[in-house]
Design a protein around this motif. Structure first.
Motif, PDB file in Angstrom:
ATOM      1  N   HIS A 246       4.992 -65.428  -3.157  1.00  0.00           N
ATOM      2  CA  HIS A 246       4.624 -65.390  -4.561  1.00  0.00           C
ATOM      3  C   HIS A 246       3.865 -64.098  -4.888  1.00  0.00           C
ATOM      4  O   HIS A 246       3.220 -63.509  -4.013  1.00  0.00           O
ATOM      5  N   SER A 247       3.930 -63.689  -6.141  1.00  0.00           N
ATOM      6  CA  SER A 247       3.104 -62.603  -6.673  1.00  0.00           C
ATOM      7  C   SER A 247       2.754 -62.949  -8.114  1.00  0.00           C
ATOM      8  O   SER A 247       3.392 -63.807  -8.730  1.00  0.00           O
ATOM      9  N   LEU A 248       1.743 -62.260  -8.655  1.00  0.00           N
ATOM     10  CA  LEU A 248       1.300 -62.522 -10.025  1.00  0.00           C
ATOM     11  C   LEU A 248       1.083 -61.198 -10.744  1.00  0.00           C
ATOM     12  O   LEU A 248       0.634 -60.220 -10.129  1.00  0.00           O
ATOM     13  N   VAL A 249       1.403 -61.180 -12.025  1.00  0.00           N
ATOM     14  CA  VAL A 249       1.133 -60.005 -12.852  1.00  0.00           C
ATOM     15  C   VAL A 249       0.239 -60.423 -14.012  1.00  0.00           C
ATOM     16  O   VAL A 249       0.588 -61.335 -14.781  1.00  0.00           O
ATOM     17  N   LEU A 250      -0.914 -59.779 -14.129  1.00  0.00           N
ATOM     18  CA  LEU A 250      -1.775 -59.966 -15.300  1.00  0.00           C
ATOM     19  C   LEU A 250      -1.279 -58.990 -16.359  1.00  0.00           C
ATOM     20  O   LEU A 250      -1.236 -57.776 -16.126  1.00  0.00           O
ATOM     21  N   ILE A 251      -0.881 -59.524 -17.493  1.00  0.00           N
ATOM     22  CA  ILE A 251      -0.232 -58.703 -18.516  1.00  0.00           C
ATOM     23  C   ILE A 251      -1.256 -57.854 -19.267  1.00  0.00           C
ATOM     24  O   ILE A 251      -2.288 -58.349 -19.714  1.00  0.00           O
ATOM     25  N   GLY A 252      -0.945 -56.562 -19.405  1.00  0.00           N
ATOM     26  CA  GLY A 252      -1.809 -55.646 -20.137  1.00  0.00           C
ATOM     27  C   GLY A 252      -1.593 -55.753 -21.641  1.00  0.00           C
ATOM     28  O   GLY A 252      -0.510 -56.136 -22.108  1.00  0.00           O
ATOM     29  N   LYS A 253      -2.599 -55.387 -22.399  1.00  0.00           N
ATOM     30  CA  LYS A 253      -2.541 -55.585 -23.851  1.00  0.00           C
ATOM     31  C   LYS A 253      -1.712 -54.543 -24.584  1.00  0.00           C
ATOM     32  O   LYS A 253      -1.497 -54.650 -25.791  1.00  0.00           O
ATOM     33  N   ARG A 254      -1.199 -53.532 -23.862  1.00  0.00           N
ATOM     34  CA  ARG A 254      -0.269 -52.590 -24.474  1.00  0.00           C
ATOM     35  C   ARG A 254       1.164 -53.112 -24.390  1.00  0.00           C
ATOM     36  O   ARG A 254       2.114 -52.390 -24.674  1.00  0.00           O
ATOM     37  N   MET A 255       1.312 -54.349 -24.040  1.00  0.00           N
ATOM     38  CA  MET A 255       2.629 -54.972 -23.907  1.00  0.00           C
ATOM     39  C   MET A 255       3.495 -54.707 -25.144  1.00  0.00           C
ATOM     40  O   MET A 255       3.120 -55.001 -26.269  1.00  0.00           O
ATOM     41  N   HIS A 256       4.663 -54.151 -24.899  1.00  0.00           N
ATOM     42  CA  HIS A 256       5.589 -53.817 -25.977  1.00  0.00           C
ATOM     43  C   HIS A 256       6.315 -55.068 -26.460  1.00  0.00           C
ATOM     44  O   HIS A 256       6.467 -56.042 -25.721  1.00  0.00           O
ATOM     45  N   ASP A 257       6.778 -55.028 -27.712  1.00  0.00           N
ATOM     46  CA  ASP A 257       7.502 -56.171 -28.263  1.00  0.00           C
ATOM     47  C   ASP A 257       8.732 -56.533 -27.429  1.00  0.00           C
ATOM     48  O   ASP A 257       9.057 -57.717 -27.268  1.00  0.00           O
ATOM     49  N   MET A 258       9.426 -55.514 -26.900  1.00  0.00           N
ATOM     50  CA  MET A 258      10.610 -55.787 -26.095  1.00  0.00           C
ATOM     51  C   MET A 258      10.232 -56.469 -24.779  1.00  0.00           C
ATOM     52  O   MET A 258      10.927 -57.384 -24.328  1.00  0.00           O
ATOM     53  N   GLU A 259       9.121 -56.058 -24.188  1.00  0.00           N
ATOM     54  CA  GLU A 259       8.619 -56.733 -22.992  1.00  0.00           C
ATOM     55  C   GLU A 259       8.288 -58.177 -23.324  1.00  0.00           C
ATOM     56  O   GLU A 259       8.616 -59.109 -22.580  1.00  0.00           O
ATOM     57  N   LYS A 260       7.617 -58.368 -24.444  1.00  0.00           N
ATOM     58  CA  LYS A 260       7.224 -59.711 -24.877  1.00  0.00           C
ATOM     59  C   LYS A 260       8.438 -60.619 -25.056  1.00  0.00           C
ATOM     60  O   LYS A 260       8.463 -61.764 -24.597  1.00  0.00           O
ATOM     61  N   ASP A 261       9.491 -60.097 -25.704  1.00  0.00           N
ATOM     62  CA  ASP A 261      10.684 -60.899 -25.949  1.00  0.00           C
ATOM     63  C   ASP A 261      11.343 -61.329 -24.641  1.00  0.00           C
ATOM     64  O   ASP A 261      11.865 -62.442 -24.531  1.00  0.00           O
ATOM     65  N   TYR A 262      11.320 -60.444 -23.652  1.00  0.00           N
ATOM     66  CA  TYR A 262      11.929 -60.756 -22.354  1.00  0.00           C
ATOM     67  C   TYR A 262      11.105 -61.800 -21.605  1.00  0.00           C
ATOM     68  O   TYR A 262      11.636 -62.811 -21.121  1.00  0.00           O
ATOM     69  N   VAL A 263       9.806 -61.560 -21.523  1.00  0.00           N
ATOM     70  CA  VAL A 263       8.923 -62.449 -20.768  1.00  0.00           C
ATOM     71  C   VAL A 263       8.837 -63.826 -21.419  1.00  0.00           C
ATOM     72  O   VAL A 263       8.738 -64.855 -20.730  1.00  0.00           O
ATOM     73  N   ARG A 264       8.902 -63.871 -22.725  1.00  0.00           N
ATOM     74  CA  ARG A 264       8.738 -65.124 -23.477  1.00  0.00           C
ATOM     75  C   ARG A 264       9.694 -66.211 -23.010  1.00  0.00           C
ATOM     76  O   ARG A 264       9.367 -67.404 -23.046  1.00  0.00           O
ATOM     77  N   GLU A 265      10.883 -65.825 -22.550  1.00  0.00           N
ATOM     78  CA  GLU A 265      11.871 -66.807 -22.106  1.00  0.00           C
ATOM     79  C   GLU A 265      11.388 -67.612 -20.908  1.00  0.00           C
ATOM     80  O   GLU A 265      11.906 -68.688 -20.628  1.00  0.00           O
ATOM     81  N   TYR A 266      10.396 -67.096 -20.187  1.00  0.00           N
ATOM     82  CA  TYR A 266       9.872 -67.783 -19.005  1.00  0.00           C
ATOM     83  C   TYR A 266       8.571 -68.537 -19.303  1.00  0.00           C
ATOM     84  O   TYR A 266       7.936 -69.078 -18.396  1.00  0.00           O
ATOM     85  N   ALA A 267       8.174 -68.579 -20.572  1.00  0.00           N
ATOM     86  CA  ALA A 267       6.870 -69.148 -20.927  1.00  0.00           C
ATOM     87  C   ALA A 267       6.829 -70.662 -20.718  1.00  0.00           C
ATOM     88  O   ALA A 267       7.786 -71.374 -21.042  1.00  0.00           O
ATOM     89  N   VAL A 268       5.707 -71.128 -20.195  1.00  0.00           N
ATOM     90  CA  VAL A 268       5.464 -72.566 -20.046  1.00  0.00           C
ATOM     91  C   VAL A 268       5.486 -73.230 -21.412  1.00  0.00           C
ATOM     92  O   VAL A 268       6.065 -74.306 -21.602  1.00  0.00           O
TER      93      VAL A 268
END
Length: 284
Positions: A246-268
């Motif tokens: 396992h690994s973990l990434v703490l998301i930085g606040k400069r997160m781009h909208d495109m990054e957000k849209d991609y990651v959102r699909e994995y949201a709890v």
């Protein structure tokens, strides 16, 4: 020649064709087996390579490097590393030792978690310093990682957190009695890491790893059963991503909208994810 050969992240088939050719002709083949582990057993590697593979544990690498390097000035020796050979400073040190003995060296790179984490959809350009998280004990809870994360947070960058693995660790009580007994292997989970980060935050109180910070957990990157989950640290502290690694990434606040849209699909919970992103992360 001494070859340090990256094996990639998942199984026996991630090795490069060039690396496989060297493995098949090398005089001896070692597998470094303590900074990371492949998701298949040694016997699977041996069957695929058609070669005996010698396990090089921490003790051998750190105390018996001469044994591994023996004859490398005359024959080919292959030293196999999970991921990429230079993802761990241990291997840099090993190459330096070989050079000091006037042994020619060659590095064959491969994918590592440092690049494989791009599977989350987070841009590798937006990552800061990588940190390591070790298992806490009742009386030892190191927080040195926190300052590195704090620096990344100040720049709005993502932080890749590499999780502790314990392979062939001696039992301290037995060692004190003069007997060497090894503990069963242990691999930190995303849930354990998230909980420890929250625990550190409770001590520090600077808001760096607060329970409502967004993060992404990954497991078995590159394998057929790869898992990704996104949410707050509090949510990830309850997540079950199955077997290691396992690994973990703490998301930085400069997160781009495109990054957000991609990651959102994995949201709890997508609504919670969207609300926190809009409140703390959205870049106007």
């Amino acid at each position: 020649m001494f070859y340090a050969i990256g094996l990639g992240l998942a199984d026996e088939k991630d090795v490069s064709v060039k690396g496989l050719e060297i493995i098949k002709r090398a005089e001896r083949v070692y597998l470094e087996a303590y900074t990371a582990v492949l998701l298949v057993e040694k016997e699977v590697l041996e069957a695929y390579y058609g070669r005996e593979v010698i396990i090089a544990d921490r003790e051998m690498v750190e105390s018996s490097s001469d044994e591994i390097l023996e004859g490398a000035d005359k024959v080919d020796i292959a030293f196999l590393v999970v991921g990429d050979p230079f993802s761990a400073t241990t291997h840099t040190d090993f190459i330096i030792r070989a050079r000091e003995k006037n042994i020619q060296t060659r590095i064959l790179p491969n994918a590592s978690i440092l690049t494989g984490v791009g599977c989350t959809g987070l841009s590798l350009y937006n990552f800061g310093q990588t940190v390591s998280m070790v298992f806490f004990t009742d009386n030892w809870k190191p927080a040195s990682y926190y300052d590195r994360v704090k620096e990344n947070v100040a720049l709005g960058l993502h932080t890749l957190v590499l999780l502790d693995i314990k392979v062939k660790e001696p039992n301290l009580e037995s060692l004190a009695r003069g007997r060497i007994v090894y503990e069963p292997p242990r691999f930190m989970t995303v849930a354990q890491c998230a909980q420890q980060m929250i625990e550190t935050e409770e001590e520090k109180g600077e808001g760096i790893c607060s329970k409502d910070r967004l993060a992404v957990g990954v497991a078995r990157v590159g394998a057929d059963d790869q898992e990704i989950v996104a949410g707050t640290l509090e949510q990830l502290a309850e997540a079950d991503l199955g077997k290691p690694l396992h690994s973990l990434v703490l998301i930085g606040k400069r997160m781009h909208d495109m990054e957000k849209d991609y990651v959102r699909e994995y949201a709890v919970d997508k609504k919670v994810f969207d609300d926190i992103f809009a409140r703390d992360y959205h870049q106007s």
